[in-house]
Design an enzyme around this catalytic site. Structure first.
Site, PDB file in Angstrom:
ATOM      1  N   CYS A 199       0.686  -1.019   0.098  1.00 14.16           N
ATOM      2  CA  CYS A 199      -0.025  -0.078  -0.184  1.00 14.16           C
ATOM      3  C   CYS A 199       0.761   1.224   0.092  1.00 14.16           C
ATOM      4  O   CYS A 199       0.433   2.298  -0.590  1.00 14.16           O
ATOM      5  CB  CYS A 199      -0.749   0.002   1.213  1.00 14.16           C
ATOM      6  N   HIS A 246      -2.155   0.173   6.864  1.00 19.04           N
ATOM      7  CA  HIS A 246      -2.424   0.536   5.704  1.00 19.04           C
ATOM      8  C   HIS A 246      -1.927   2.004   5.257  1.00 19.04           C
ATOM      9  O   HIS A 246      -1.954   2.997   6.249  1.00 19.04           O
ATOM     10  CB  HIS A 246      -3.802   0.533   5.262  1.00 19.04           C
ATOM     11  N   ASP A 291      -8.058   5.890  -2.375  1.00 17.66           N
ATOM     12  CA  ASP A 291      -7.001   4.905  -2.071  1.00 17.66           C
ATOM     13  C   ASP A 291      -6.785   4.179  -3.270  1.00 17.66           C
ATOM     14  O   ASP A 291      -7.239   3.326  -3.652  1.00 17.66           O
ATOM     15  CB  ASP A 291      -7.841   3.913  -1.040  1.00 17.66           C
TER      16      ASP A 291
END
Length: 754
Positions: free
Chosen positions: A475, A519, A535
């Site tokens: 991520c 994350h 995201d």
């Protein structure tokens, strides 16, 4: 025959002499071992099992074992040099080491010098380690130093009592550092070993160790009911002071910076980050973004938070940026916010976590201008705090010029390919930020990008290498590259670090977020909307956001951990650790919730519900009554277990002796006198007194004053008793019909005299 008897008698005398010598040696064994004198220890049975040999160890060795068990748990938070000094100090007390010093005066002189030097150097080491004379961990370390230093003058039993009592304080100090279930188990084991050392000190002549566990059991059974009573009824008082740790512990979880690979390492950890208890319905999985830190500063390699940011606490008046944010909240959301409680594991950091965008009404929790939560002091122990989330809130609808510059800043050089691609896509999008974001998503989808926990190593131009060469990352790779391309196109953007998703606990009533859920995502500022969450990981792996990290890992298996045999090993290790952690975390949750979390409010609610206690006076009365009742029950149980137990055939004779003693104590049975011998003495005394014309006490035991009748009864009693105790009937079970018939006859004869 005579010689055989003499030989047997001599052997008995020799054995008794040997036993008395051994007992005398064992009585003095503690002092002899403490002074390094060689005392051979041999268990009574060489074929005994290992635990029996362990229990039979002399008290001196038990004291040393207790020190190892007491000091070892402190190795997790004390400096290594102090643990090393403790190990040397314990080893130096072994009789084998002390025996190296031939002269006693030489031994004490050397040990006293080491004790003083070690203590003074230890004080200096504590000052250099913690840089303060106060603090919780500093106090615990000083207590351990005192215990270790005392070992250098362990010569007599009174020294051992001091050491063991101090050991109990060192054990209790573990709870100052942590109140978890594992720490509690360590304290319980340590307390048991210390109690066994106390028991051994008072039972050092016992070469077999028999009875030590029984004594420990009696102490434990007596203490547990009192422990429960004190836990339930003893008034819970608020802390009179608060002491923080010195900050020497290692940090865990999300750190205050982000470089490629940081979150991938966390993604392979099943360690618990925090738990969440929702008051109502839980938001959907894809909305569970647990906000922790905001990174605005980028040097080409690492993202870091902005150096300055405002903070607000609920006890202060709301600043303009708070008021502007609340002005965007719809009335229905303001009236019914999402309420939840976070139970955060120790991180040794100041920042907290909450759903976008978190607010807390607790006065010791601050809300920053980037809408993250923080505390004034690092989180050194498990922390429970309440959080509110207002849906559809928009933050910073108007961006200040300083914030714009801050979130557009990029290094002057580096990553030329990414800069060129950003310029190209932005122009193709008509300089529209929303269309530009969609163009980046389309470009990523057309390119063969891969989501993995084992990304390849990156070098100088990390953004370019990731976007155009490796195309495999976690991520932080996607959020870092996406934020870079937004800034390269002149769009304010920043990275947010925290956790995403989670999973329900084993019983389903608590939401658990683990380190593998760590994350990073991007926030982009759009005109009229403020900061908007985007995201980029969802461009490549939407199942990561929609289903959670655990589900995604289970579906993709070892492919998430790379390729080859090492990936398969890492995946199997991950599965095993995940199962074990979930079991241990579930037990730890209930321990923290129901035992450690049994505070004033929970105690008041529980006592009112169970015992209808509504005042402190009633609580004290219940406490005193329960404690006295428990102690009385324990006394009765101990008395009942230690009462004299009579054989069925002895009990009637004991009653007869008690009746005789009321009239003539000289005729009562003596403690060292057998029953048959007493009956014969009783019969002889009756004949003698009758012949001398003395009024016998036995004449008052029956309606007949005829001594012949009394003698007849005594003869029958002796015969029946001899059959029941030493004759053929003694081999029968007491419930046998013939045995019971003879016993009834014995009781009948005794009653005839009574």
């Amino acid at each position: 025959m005579t010689n055989s008897k003499r030989s047997s008698s001599a052997d008995v005398d020799t054995r008794s002499t040997e036993y008395s010598t051994v007992d005398a040696t064992k009585t003095a064994s503690f002092e002899q071992l403490a002074l390094g004198q060689k005392v051979s220890f041999r268990p009574e049975r060489n074929d005994a099992k290992w635990y029996r040999k362990l229990l039979a160890l002399p008290a001196y060795y038990w004291v040393l074992i207790a020190q190892v068990v007491v000091v070892l748990p402190h190795a997790a938070h004390l400096p290594l040099w102090l643990i090393g000094f403790a190990a040397v100090s314990i080893a130096a007390q072994l009789p084998y080491i002390k025996a190296k010093f031939k002269k006693l005066s030489h031994l004490k002189r050397i040990y006293q010098s080491v004790q003083m030097l070690g203590f003074l150097l230890g004080l200096l080491g504590l000052w250099l380690t913690y840089n303060t004379a106060f603090g919780l961990d500093m106090g615990v370390a000083f207590l351990v130093l005192c215990l270790v230093s005392k070992l250098w003058e362990l010569y007599k039993r009174r020294d051992a009592y001091v050491v063991l009592n101090l050991s109990l304080f060192v054990l209790a100090a573990l709870f100052l550092m942590d109140q978890g279930l594992l720490t509690t188990l360590e304290v319980i084991v340590g307390a048991i070993i210390v109690l066994l050392a106390f028991i051994a000190l008072n039972d050092d002549s016992n070469a077999s160790g028999d009875g030590r566990l029984r004594t420990l059991g009696v102490l434990g059974v007596g203490a547990l009911p009192l422990l429960v009573v004190l836990f339930l009824f003893f008034p819970r008082l608020p802390p009179l002071w608060s002491v923080q740790l010195s900050g020497q512990q290692a940090t865990t979880g999300v750190s205050d910076s982000m470089s490629p690979g940081d979150f991938a390492n966390l993604g392979q950890s099943t360690e618990l980050a925090f738990r969440v208890e929702f008051d109502g319905e839980r938001p959907p999985q894809q909305q569970l973004y647990w906000r922790g830190l905001v990174f605005s500063d980028f040097d080409g390699v690492t993202w870091r938070p902005a150096p300055q940011k405002d903070q607000w606490s609920s006890r202060l008046q709301a600043p303009a940026w708070i008021q502007n944010a609340f002005a965007t909240v719809p009335d229905e959301s303001r009236a019914a916010p999402v309420n939840y409680k976070v139970i955060l594991e120790p991180t040794q950091q100041n920042w907290l976590f909450g759903l976008d965008y978190p607010f807390s009404e607790q006065p010791d929790i601050n809300t920053t201008s980037e809408f993250t939560l923080s505390k004034d002091q690092p989180v050194t122990q498990q922390l429970r705090y309440d959080v509110l989330q207002f849906a559809q809130m928009r933050i910073d609808p108007v961006l200040t010029e300083a914030s714009r510059r801050e979130n557009l800043a990029l290094p002057n050089e580096g990553n030329p390919q990414a800069r060129a691609l950003a310029k190209q896509l932005f122009e193709q999008s008509g300089s529209d930020p929303v269309r530009y974001i969609a163009a980046i998503e389309q470009w990523i989808n057309r390119t063969d990008f891969r989501y993995t926990l084992s990304p390849p190593r990156l070098n100088t131009n990390r953004i370019d290498e990731f976007l155009f060469e490796t195309k495999a990352g976690f991520c932080e790779h996607y959020s870092s590259s996406f934020t870079f391309m937004l800034r390269a196109a002149g769009i304010p953007a920043r990275v947010v670090a925290g956790y995403q998703g989670g999973e329900p606990s084993r019983n389903g009533n608590v939401w658990e977020v683990r380190q593998m859920d760590a994350h990073a995502w991007t926030e982009v500022w759009l005109e009229g909307q403020g900061w908007v969450r985007v995201d980029p990981t969802a461009f490549v792996a939407p199942e990561r956001v929609e289903q959670g990290m655990n589900t995604m890992t289970q579906q993709q298996g070892a492919a998430m951990f790379g390729s080859g045999a090492s990936a398969q090993i890492n995946y199997q290790q991950y599965q095993m650790l995940q199962t074990l952690r979930r079991l241990s975390d579930q037990a730890s949750y209930y321990w923290q919730k129901d035992v450690v979390g049994y505070d004033q409010d929970k105690q008041a609610d529980s006592l009112l519900k169970w015992f209808n206690i509504s005042s402190i006076m009633q609580q004290i009365i219940w406490l005193a009554t329960s404690a006295v009742s428990v102690m009385a029950i324990l006394v009765i149980v101990i008395w009942y277990r230690r009462r004299k137990r009579w054989h069925p055939a002895d009990l009637p004779l004991a009653q007869l002796s008690k009746r005789v003693a009321k009239h003539d104590k000289l005729l009562a049975r003596k403690d060292n006198e057998g029953q048959l011998a007493w009956l014969e003495r009783l019969a002889s005394a009756i004949d003698s007194r009758q012949n001398n014309g003395v009024h016998s006490a036995m004449s008052q035991l029956t309606d007949s004053s005829d001594p012949i009748v009394i003698q007849t009864k005594l003869i029958e009693i002796r015969q029946n008793y001899r059959q029941l105790r030493y004759g053929r009937l003694s081999t029968f079970d007491s419930s046998h019909s013939e045995y019971q018939e003879r016993l009834k006859q014995l009781k009948k004869d005794v009653r005839a005299l009574l």
